[in-house]
Motif scaffolding. Sequence first.
Motif, PDB file in Angstrom:
ATOM      1  N   ALA A 165       0.859  -1.182   0.000  1.00  0.00           N
ATOM      2  CA  ALA A 165       0.000   0.000   0.000  1.00  0.00           C
ATOM      3  C   ALA A 165       0.898   1.235   0.000  1.00  0.00           C
ATOM      4  CB  ALA A 165      -0.908   0.003   1.224  1.00  0.00           C
ATOM      5  N   ARG A 166       0.571   2.198  -0.845  1.00  0.00           N
ATOM      6  CA  ARG A 166       1.290   3.470  -0.886  1.00  0.00           C
ATOM      7  C   ARG A 166       0.379   4.563  -0.325  1.00  0.00           C
ATOM      8  NH1 ARG A 166       5.935   3.482  -3.780  1.00  0.00           N
ATOM      9  NH2 ARG A 166       6.374   1.590  -4.988  1.00  0.00           N
ATOM     10  N   PHE A 167       0.980   5.511   0.367  1.00  0.00           N
ATOM     11  CA  PHE A 167       0.200   6.531   1.054  1.00  0.00           C
ATOM     12  C   PHE A 167       0.619   7.931   0.627  1.00  0.00           C
ATOM     13  CE2 PHE A 167       0.249   2.746   3.652  1.00  0.00           C
ATOM     14  CZ  PHE A 167      -1.069   2.629   4.069  1.00  0.00           C
ATOM     15  N   GLU A 168      -0.322   8.868   0.760  1.00  0.00           N
ATOM     16  CA  GLU A 168      -0.078  10.272   0.443  1.00  0.00           C
ATOM     17  C   GLU A 168      -0.581  11.145   1.588  1.00  0.00           C
ATOM     18  OE1 GLU A 168      -0.746  10.325  -4.393  1.00  0.00           O
ATOM     19  OE2 GLU A 168      -2.500  10.485  -3.073  1.00  0.00           O
ATOM     20  N   TRP A 169       0.166  12.206   1.865  1.00  0.00           N
ATOM     21  CA  TRP A 169      -0.311  13.201   2.820  1.00  0.00           C
ATOM     22  C   TRP A 169      -1.460  13.969   2.170  1.00  0.00           C
ATOM     23  CZ3 TRP A 169       1.001  13.388   7.788  1.00  0.00           C
ATOM     24  CH2 TRP A 169       2.208  12.830   8.194  1.00  0.00           C
ATOM     25  N   VAL A 170      -2.534  14.164   2.930  1.00  0.00           N
ATOM     26  CA  VAL A 170      -3.715  14.852   2.388  1.00  0.00           C
ATOM     27  C   VAL A 170      -4.297  15.803   3.430  1.00  0.00           C
ATOM     28  CG1 VAL A 170      -4.345  13.029   0.750  1.00  0.00           C
ATOM     29  CG2 VAL A 170      -5.222  12.951   3.096  1.00  0.00           C
ATOM     30  N   ALA A 171      -5.049  16.769   2.950  1.00  0.00           N
ATOM     31  CA  ALA A 171      -5.739  17.714   3.826  1.00  0.00           C
ATOM     32  C   ALA A 171      -6.997  18.190   3.116  1.00  0.00           C
ATOM     33  CB  ALA A 171      -4.836  18.898   4.171  1.00  0.00           C
ATOM     34  N   ALA A 172      -7.956  18.667   3.898  1.00  0.00           N
ATOM     35  CA  ALA A 172      -9.198  19.197   3.344  1.00  0.00           C
ATOM     36  C   ALA A 172      -8.939  20.551   2.679  1.00  0.00           C
ATOM     37  CB  ALA A 172     -10.229  19.347   4.454  1.00  0.00           C
ATOM     38  N   PRO A 191       0.800  25.628   1.809  1.00  0.00           N
ATOM     39  CA  PRO A 191       1.491  25.132   3.006  1.00  0.00           C
ATOM     40  C   PRO A 191       1.928  23.685   2.823  1.00  0.00           C
ATOM     41  CG  PRO A 191      -0.880  25.221   3.372  1.00  0.00           C
ATOM     42  CD  PRO A 191      -0.622  25.883   2.054  1.00  0.00           C
ATOM     43  N   GLY A 192       3.092  23.346   3.378  1.00  0.00           N
ATOM     44  CA  GLY A 192       3.585  21.975   3.315  1.00  0.00           C
ATOM     45  C   GLY A 192       3.092  21.159   4.496  1.00  0.00           C
ATOM     46  N   GLY A 243     -11.358  14.697   5.951  1.00  0.00           N
ATOM     47  CA  GLY A 243     -12.250  15.361   5.005  1.00  0.00           C
ATOM     48  C   GLY A 243     -13.052  16.484   5.633  1.00  0.00           C
ATOM     49  N   ALA A 244     -13.342  16.361   6.930  1.00  0.00           N
ATOM     50  CA  ALA A 244     -14.102  17.396   7.628  1.00  0.00           C
ATOM     51  C   ALA A 244     -13.225  18.554   8.095  1.00  0.00           C
ATOM     52  CB  ALA A 244     -14.819  16.782   8.826  1.00  0.00           C
ATOM     53  N   GLY A 245     -11.904  18.458   7.814  1.00  0.00           N
ATOM     54  CA  GLY A 245     -11.009  19.539   8.198  1.00  0.00           C
ATOM     55  C   GLY A 245     -10.587  19.519   9.650  1.00  0.00           C
ATOM     56  N   VAL A 246     -10.760  18.360  10.309  1.00  0.00           N
ATOM     57  CA  VAL A 246     -10.375  18.250  11.714  1.00  0.00           C
ATOM     58  C   VAL A 246      -8.861  18.303  11.876  1.00  0.00           C
ATOM     59  CG1 VAL A 246     -10.387  16.714  13.716  1.00  0.00           C
ATOM     60  CG2 VAL A 246     -12.464  17.009  12.356  1.00  0.00           C
ATOM     61  N   GLY A 247      -8.153  17.743  10.911  1.00  0.00           N
ATOM     62  CA  GLY A 247      -6.706  17.708  10.992  1.00  0.00           C
ATOM     63  C   GLY A 247      -6.094  17.234   9.695  1.00  0.00           C
ATOM     64  N   VAL A 248      -4.799  16.948   9.747  1.00  0.00           N
ATOM     65  CA  VAL A 248      -4.016  16.506   8.593  1.00  0.00           C
ATOM     66  C   VAL A 248      -3.684  15.035   8.779  1.00  0.00           C
ATOM     67  CG1 VAL A 248      -1.905  16.914   7.259  1.00  0.00           C
ATOM     68  CG2 VAL A 248      -3.014  18.804   8.468  1.00  0.00           C
ATOM     69  N   GLY A 249      -3.500  14.304   7.677  1.00  0.00           N
ATOM     70  CA  GLY A 249      -3.126  12.902   7.793  1.00  0.00           C
ATOM     71  C   GLY A 249      -2.678  12.340   6.468  1.00  0.00           C
ATOM     72  N   PHE A 250      -2.481  11.026   6.444  1.00  0.00           N
ATOM     73  CA  PHE A 250      -2.151  10.373   5.179  1.00  0.00           C
ATOM     74  C   PHE A 250      -3.125   9.232   4.938  1.00  0.00           C
ATOM     75  CE2 PHE A 250       0.689   8.700   8.477  1.00  0.00           C
ATOM     76  CZ  PHE A 250       0.432   7.335   8.427  1.00  0.00           C
ATOM     77  N   ALA A 256      -7.489  10.457  -2.574  1.00  0.00           N
ATOM     78  CA  ALA A 256      -7.678  11.903  -2.535  1.00  0.00           C
ATOM     79  C   ALA A 256      -8.730  12.374  -3.537  1.00  0.00           C
ATOM     80  CB  ALA A 256      -6.351  12.614  -2.798  1.00  0.00           C
ATOM     81  N   GLU A 257      -8.692  11.846  -4.761  1.00  0.00           N
ATOM     82  CA  GLU A 257      -9.644  12.292  -5.792  1.00  0.00           C
ATOM     83  C   GLU A 257     -11.081  11.998  -5.381  1.00  0.00           C
ATOM     84  OE1 GLU A 257      -5.785  11.439  -7.877  1.00  0.00           O
ATOM     85  OE2 GLU A 257      -7.017  10.450  -6.353  1.00  0.00           O
ATOM     86  N   ARG A 258     -11.328  10.778  -4.936  1.00  0.00           N
ATOM     87  CA  ARG A 258     -12.708  10.412  -4.611  1.00  0.00           C
ATOM     88  C   ARG A 258     -13.228  11.189  -3.404  1.00  0.00           C
ATOM     89  NH1 ARG A 258     -15.576   4.494  -4.546  1.00  0.00           N
ATOM     90  NH2 ARG A 258     -17.621   5.232  -3.899  1.00  0.00           N
ATOM     91  N   LEU A 259     -12.341  11.433  -2.435  1.00  0.00           N
ATOM     92  CA  LEU A 259     -12.756  12.127  -1.222  1.00  0.00           C
ATOM     93  C   LEU A 259     -12.611  13.645  -1.344  1.00  0.00           C
ATOM     94  CD1 LEU A 259     -11.197   9.716   1.423  1.00  0.00           C
ATOM     95  CD2 LEU A 259     -13.493   9.697   0.438  1.00  0.00           C
ATOM     96  N   LYS A 260     -12.160  14.110  -2.516  1.00  0.00           N
ATOM     97  CA  LYS A 260     -12.020  15.535  -2.809  1.00  0.00           C
ATOM     98  C   LYS A 260     -11.103  16.225  -1.798  1.00  0.00           C
ATOM     99  CE  LYS A 260     -16.531  15.678  -5.047  1.00  0.00           C
ATOM    100  NZ  LYS A 260     -17.899  16.283  -5.077  1.00  0.00           N
ATOM    101  N   LEU A 261      -9.930  15.620  -1.624  1.00  0.00           N
ATOM    102  CA  LEU A 261      -8.926  16.159  -0.723  1.00  0.00           C
ATOM    103  C   LEU A 261      -7.724  16.649  -1.516  1.00  0.00           C
ATOM    104  CD1 LEU A 261      -9.024  13.326   1.992  1.00  0.00           C
ATOM    105  CD2 LEU A 261     -10.112  15.585   2.127  1.00  0.00           C
ATOM    106  N   HIS A 262      -6.929  17.519  -0.904  1.00  0.00           N
ATOM    107  CA  HIS A 262      -5.708  18.010  -1.536  1.00  0.00           C
ATOM    108  C   HIS A 262      -4.534  17.119  -1.144  1.00  0.00           C
ATOM    109  CE1 HIS A 262      -6.805  21.814  -3.463  1.00  0.00           C
ATOM    110  NE2 HIS A 262      -7.661  21.995  -2.474  1.00  0.00           N
ATOM    111  N   ARG A 263      -3.716  16.770  -2.143  1.00  0.00           N
ATOM    112  CA  ARG A 263      -2.456  16.083  -1.844  1.00  0.00           C
ATOM    113  C   ARG A 263      -1.435  17.125  -1.398  1.00  0.00           C
ATOM    114  NH1 ARG A 263      -3.251  13.887  -7.005  1.00  0.00           N
ATOM    115  NH2 ARG A 263      -3.978  11.735  -7.041  1.00  0.00           N
ATOM    116  N   ILE A 264      -0.619  16.752  -0.433  1.00  0.00           N
ATOM    117  CA  ILE A 264       0.441  17.638   0.026  1.00  0.00           C
ATOM    118  C   ILE A 264       1.714  16.813   0.220  1.00  0.00           C
ATOM    119  CG2 ILE A 264      -0.989  19.405   1.115  1.00  0.00           C
ATOM    120  CD1 ILE A 264      -0.756  17.933   3.737  1.00  0.00           C
TER     121      ILE A 264
END
Length: 310
Positions: A165-172, A191-192, A243-250, A256-264
């Motif tokens: 499994a490969r992971f990406e940092w994402v944020a709302a 922001p990074g 997705g609700a903007g509670v915090g940052v994660g991977f 990301a595309e399906r959940l409409k999140l930004h990759r970082i």
Amino acid sequence: MALPSVKQLEAFWWAAQCANFATAAERIHLSISALSKRLSELESAIGQPLFDRSGQKAVLTDTGRRLLPVALQVLDAAAAFERQTADAVALRGHCRFGVGDLSALTWLPALVALARGTHPGLVLEPYVNVGGVLERRLADGELDFAVIAGLSPRSELVSQAIGQARFEWVAAPALMAAPRKRSVSGGTTKPGVQELLRRHPLVTLPGDAGTTRLLDDWVLAHKASVEQRIVCNSWAAVAGMIGAGVGVGFLPAGWAERLKLHRIGARSPLRPLQYAFQWRRGDSRGLLGSMRAMVATTIDFTHAPCIGRA
């Protein structure tokens, strides 16, 4: 000497594989008394005890250890004979196996669909839990196999790499829209990961999750600090909170595309997490080879589940 029956050898094999006779009886759908009766009949037929029952737990005698591989050969031959004489080459019976939460959310439905279509007589019983619990239940004979992150340190289990499994940092989007640093040209920059982690909590799985090793390696390599954490043992809940903007994660790559999140943090990726197909050492049943091949065909962590957004 009377020849032992296949059912007696089946009872012997499962009694030797499982942590206790109660678990063995459950695996082959017998009462404990019926299992004990078959074992006693087998011991009478060969004229020697297969288990030492003098202690709190029955253990194999020298005779039992010597005959166990032979019993498995007979059971394998009987299963092969049944497959060759059946109208269709198909597996039958029950298969209990374990997967983690991430597998259950992504590729497990495809595996069950493939197995049911290929082997309609095989009853599948998936069990979802964390890797440590799955390994223990597998070692105790409660599961036929498990797909777990990483290789098992247990000597009684065999691990074979099966996928990753490969992971990406994402944020709302809301977090990415916060005030940004100005670039040399006078514009603003996104922001990074480290900047976002200074402002917001890290939403992640508990410390005993396989992804914890990936996170620790990343934090060490980037000399990052995580001041706040929100810990939850559900990937769906983690994704929902991000997705609700509670915090940052991977999250797994592709979510990301399906959940409409930004990759970082594309320039500072997390390393992949390896997964292994695990089974008990000495278990050479054809069931395992067939299921291993189907897992290899279906394992894919990129398909994001439908997760509600706040």
